[in-house]
Motif scaffolding. Structure first.
Motif, short mmCIF file in Angstrom:
data_model
loop_
_atom_site.label_atom_id
_atom_site.label_comp_id
_atom_site.label_asym_id
_atom_site.label_seq_id
_atom_site.Cartn_x
_atom_site.Cartn_y
_atom_site.Cartn_z
N GLY A 71 -2.50 14.23 -1.43
CA GLY A 71 -1.91 12.91 -1.67
C GLY A 71 -2.89 11.97 -2.36
N GLY A 72 -4.14 11.99 -1.91
CA GLY A 72 -5.16 11.16 -2.56
C GLY A 72 -5.39 11.54 -4.00
N VAL A 73 -5.46 12.85 -4.26
CA VAL A 73 -5.65 13.32 -5.63
C VAL A 73 -4.43 12.96 -6.48
CG1 VAL A 73 -5.84 15.42 -7.04
CG2 VAL A 73 -7.25 15.16 -5.00
N PHE A 74 -3.24 13.07 -5.91
CA PHE A 74 -2.02 12.74 -6.64
C PHE A 74 -2.01 11.27 -7.05
CE2 PHE A 74 2.41 11.46 -6.98
CZ PHE A 74 2.88 12.41 -7.87
N ILE A 75 -2.44 10.38 -6.15
CA ILE A 75 -2.47 8.96 -6.46
C ILE A 75 -3.45 8.67 -7.59
CG2 ILE A 75 -3.11 6.69 -5.55
CD1 ILE A 75 -1.97 7.64 -2.85
N VAL A 76 -4.64 9.28 -7.51
CA VAL A 76 -5.64 9.08 -8.56
C VAL A 76 -5.12 9.62 -9.90
CG1 VAL A 76 -7.95 9.77 -9.34
CG2 VAL A 76 -7.58 9.04 -6.99
N LEU A 77 -4.52 10.81 -9.87
CA LEU A 77 -3.98 11.37 -11.12
C LEU A 77 -2.85 10.53 -11.68
CD1 LEU A 77 -3.98 15.21 -10.45
CD2 LEU A 77 -5.44 13.91 -11.99
N ALA A 78 -2.05 9.91 -10.82
CA ALA A 78 -0.96 9.06 -11.31
C ALA A 78 -1.52 7.84 -12.04
CB ALA A 78 -0.08 8.62 -10.14
N LEU A 79 -2.59 7.25 -11.50
CA LEU A 79 -3.20 6.11 -12.20
C LEU A 79 -3.84 6.55 -13.51
CD1 LEU A 79 -4.82 3.97 -9.37
CD2 LEU A 79 -2.86 3.43 -10.79
N LEU A 80 -4.51 7.72 -13.49
CA LEU A 80 -5.11 8.22 -14.72
C LEU A 80 -4.05 8.56 -15.77
CD1 LEU A 80 -7.96 10.50 -13.33
CD2 LEU A 80 -8.18 8.29 -14.47
N TRP A 81 -2.95 9.12 -15.31
CA TRP A 81 -1.84 9.44 -16.22
C TRP A 81 -1.31 8.16 -16.87
CZ3 TRP A 81 0.66 14.02 -17.60
CH2 TRP A 81 1.85 13.86 -18.30
N GLY A 82 -1.10 7.15 -16.05
CA GLY A 82 -0.60 5.89 -16.58
C GLY A 82 -1.54 5.28 -17.60
N ARG A 83 -2.83 5.39 -17.34
CA ARG A 83 -3.82 4.82 -18.26
C ARG A 83 -3.94 5.63 -19.55
NH1 ARG A 83 -7.34 0.66 -18.85
NH2 ARG A 83 -9.25 1.24 -19.87
N GLN A 84 -4.08 6.95 -19.41
CA GLN A 84 -4.35 7.80 -20.57
C GLN A 84 -3.11 8.12 -21.39
OE1 GLN A 84 -7.41 8.72 -21.58
NE2 GLN A 84 -8.24 7.51 -19.89
N ILE A 85 -2.03 8.44 -20.75
CA ILE A 85 -0.83 8.91 -21.46
C ILE A 85 0.11 7.75 -21.79
CG2 ILE A 85 1.15 10.46 -21.36
CD1 ILE A 85 -1.61 11.86 -21.49
N ASP A 86 0.42 6.93 -20.79
CA ASP A 86 1.37 5.84 -21.00
C ASP A 86 0.73 4.58 -21.55
OD1 ASP A 86 3.37 7.46 -20.05
OD2 ASP A 86 3.19 6.74 -17.99
N GLY A 87 -0.59 4.48 -21.45
CA GLY A 87 -1.28 3.31 -21.98
C GLY A 87 -1.14 2.06 -21.12
N VAL A 88 -0.84 2.24 -19.84
CA VAL A 88 -0.69 1.11 -18.91
C VAL A 88 -2.01 0.91 -18.17
CG1 VAL A 88 0.55 0.24 -16.89
CG2 VAL A 88 1.76 1.59 -18.62
N THR A 89 -2.60 -0.24 -18.31
CA THR A 89 -3.85 -0.52 -17.63
C THR A 89 -3.57 -0.91 -16.18
OG1 THR A 89 -4.77 -1.33 -19.71
CG2 THR A 89 -5.94 -1.92 -17.69
N PRO A 90 -4.20 -0.22 -15.21
CA PRO A 90 -3.98 -0.58 -13.82
C PRO A 90 -4.58 -1.95 -13.51
CG PRO A 90 -5.51 1.27 -13.99
CD PRO A 90 -5.07 0.93 -15.36
N ASP A 91 -3.86 -2.73 -12.73
CA ASP A 91 -4.38 -4.05 -12.36
C ASP A 91 -5.24 -3.93 -11.09
OD1 ASP A 91 -2.52 -3.72 -10.37
OD2 ASP A 91 -1.28 -5.42 -10.94
N MET A 92 -5.70 -5.07 -10.61
CA MET A 92 -6.59 -5.09 -9.47
C MET A 92 -5.93 -4.48 -8.23
SD MET A 92 -8.35 -8.32 -7.54
CE MET A 92 -6.83 -8.89 -6.86
N PHE A 93 -4.63 -4.72 -8.04
CA PHE A 93 -3.95 -4.22 -6.86
C PHE A 93 -3.71 -2.71 -6.93
CE2 PHE A 93 -2.83 -8.73 -7.03
CZ PHE A 93 -3.37 -9.12 -5.81
N ASP A 94 -3.53 -2.18 -8.13
CA ASP A 94 -3.44 -0.72 -8.28
C ASP A 94 -4.75 -0.07 -7.86
OD1 ASP A 94 -0.85 -0.79 -9.30
OD2 ASP A 94 -1.56 -0.99 -11.37
#
Length: 79
Positions: free
Chosen positions: A37-60
């Motif tokens: 679950g922890g790895v999945f959460i980290v990968l989801a944020l990395l996916w959003g940043r690298q693939i979708d181009g969405v920068t995670p905010d402070m709360f993410d």
């Protein structure tokens, strides 16, 4: 193109490994799921940043840190 293919391969690998987790001993299966679950959460944020181009905010990032702290408590707390 190559970056997208690498990320797809990583996601495929993680999703296929998910089916192996229940085959571990019952005592550690909860810890394995917590780590996944922890790895999945980290990968989801990395996916959003690298693939979708969405920068995670402070709360993410804060939520990700809390999740990883929870994973480390579950995995490494002395029993």
């Amino acid at each position: 193109m190559a970056k997208d293919l690498n990320m797809r391969c990583l996601v495929q690998f993680c999703s296929r490994c998910r089916g192996l987790f229940p085959h571990y001993r019952m005592q550690i299966s909860g810890r394995v799921y917590a780590a996944y679950g922890g790895v999945f959460i980290v990968l989801a944020l990395l996916w959003g940043r690298q693939i979708d181009g969405v920068t995670p905010d402070m709360f993410d990032i804060l939520g990700d840190a809390i999740a990883l702290i929870g994973v480390s408590v579950i995995m490494y707390w002395p029993r």
